[in-house]
Design an enzyme around this catalytic site. Sequence first.
Site, PDB file in Angstrom:
ATOM      1  N   SER A  95       0.783  -1.244   0.000  1.00 34.44           N
ATOM      2  CA  SER A  95       0.000   0.000   0.000  1.00 34.44           C
ATOM      3  C   SER A  95       0.813   1.292   0.000  1.00 34.44           C
ATOM      4  O   SER A  95       0.224   2.378  -0.103  1.00 34.44           O
ATOM      5  CB  SER A  95      -0.955   0.015   1.202  1.00 34.44           C
ATOM      6  OG  SER A  95      -2.053  -0.833   0.953  1.00 34.44           O
TER       7      SER A  95
ATOM      8  N   LYS B 281       0.182   3.856  -2.682  1.00 33.56           N
ATOM      9  CA  LYS B 281      -0.813   4.929  -2.619  1.00 33.56           C
ATOM     10  C   LYS B 281      -0.193   6.324  -2.501  1.00 33.56           C
ATOM     11  O   LYS B 281      -0.892   7.327  -2.688  1.00 33.56           O
ATOM     12  CB  LYS B 281      -1.776   4.658  -1.458  1.00 33.56           C
ATOM     13  CG  LYS B 281      -2.596   3.372  -1.632  1.00 33.56           C
ATOM     14  CD  LYS B 281      -3.543   3.139  -0.465  1.00 33.56           C
ATOM     15  CE  LYS B 281      -4.472   1.954  -0.737  1.00 33.56           C
ATOM     16  NZ  LYS B 281      -4.032   0.705  -0.145  1.00 33.56           N
TER      17      LYS B 281
ATOM     18  N   SER C  46      -6.041   3.540   4.353  1.00 36.50           N
ATOM     19  CA  SER C  46      -5.515   2.692   3.286  1.00 36.50           C
ATOM     20  C   SER C  46      -6.628   2.004   2.503  1.00 36.50           C
ATOM     21  O   SER C  46      -6.537   0.828   2.124  1.00 36.50           O
ATOM     22  CB  SER C  46      -4.550   1.639   3.862  1.00 36.50           C
ATOM     23  OG  SER C  46      -3.716   1.129   2.840  1.00 36.50           O
TER      24      SER C  46
END
Length: 456
Positions: free
Chosen positions: A66, A69, A122
């Site tokens: 993640s 991102k 997230s």
Amino acid sequence: MKRRRKWTGLALGIVSLLQINLLPVQAEEYWPEGPQIEGESAIVMEASTGTVLYEKNSHEQSYPASITKIMTALLAVENSNLDEEVVFSKNAVYKTEGSGISRDVDEVMSMEECLYGLMLASANECGYAIAEHVGKDYEDFINMMNTRAKEMGCNDTHFNNPHGLPDEEHLTSAYDIATISKEALKNDIFRMIVSTKRHTIPPTNKHEEETYLVNHHKMLTNYQGDSSHLYEYCIGGKTGYTSVAGSTLATYAEKDGMTLICVVTREQAPNHYLDTRTLFDYCFENFQLWNVAEHENSYDSEIRENKIFENEESFVGLNEEGCIVLPKAAAFTDAVPEVEEVKDSKEVIGNIRYTYAGRVVGGTEIEITGAKVSEFTFRKQKEPETEKTGKEKKVLKINVKYIIVGVLAVILLAGIGFGIYHFVDNYYLIKYKLECRRQQKMSFKEIKFRKRKHRK
């Protein structure tokens, strides 16, 4: 235009002089030995200079999870407004799994709320919805991610989704994530969002209740009640985890005017937090930031010697934000400067880049300041030095407007004087002629009287 060409030519001359004069005495170069960590790949980069203070296999490719991102958020703040409405499609809701905030098909949220969902919680569905909204379509956004990465010099990266879910073709490196973070931290909106500890998403067309978010980064908040990893200098970051990537972590911290970016990948919890703290402590204890404009005396003396006019701001100068990073045991003069000419720029004529211990440690730009030289300013002959005479140097400044007015006044007074002179001269001349005529008339009368008397 002629004056600008003249100034640019003089400025380039200064660059040439700097290339000769900025030759410091070489000292023994020392770089502190970094700590041992558990993670397989890591890097610490200073944000303002891009200087790498520590690295371990930082260019090895791995799955980012993640922390992907960070790039998604950067493209969103660069290419949209916070108040734009984002609609969650069927793909955004059903083609994502793992962490999320339970959005529904056709739910509408502002871009700002989507970014908070993306970076604090997230939320994978927020990443997908942002991609569809910012790009012409989902695939277009993926192309945008890879193009932007190449622009920043990320050679280890190929993105294949906006959220970081497992994909064999979705790869990057610790160095590239640090480079992307360095660019993202220049954006105030990105900084605001990643530094937010808690946020509340208001009700939407699909959710009547508010949605409460807590930043998952445990060095910033006590997420899930765990305060053991809180770090007082942390200003934000992004967490990541998948079974194939392991734990990944990007963290930003500030102390003593220095902003550091730490990225660790292929870690096992909780080592990603422990290693990050170890690396931050090592860097803050062993390195410091130097402002180039405040400490580059060789450059300053060249500028002073090449000023066109006294009491005038120099027409070129050092960018005041440029810095270098050195070990605390080193002095500013230990860094080796190299001046490079910059062409095809109207504002910058050169760069001063510094190296130390075989590393590029920062630098700054030599800029055209745009200072204007006062018109009609003249200097007297150079007087003896202050040390010899005890007198300060003086500059005689003459304003042409006052000179012109003075000259006109003198001409006017001269004209008036000349007119008075001729008036007086003519007055006495006329008076003399009248007197002569009066005497002539009297003489004629006397002659006639005598003639009459003689006849009698």
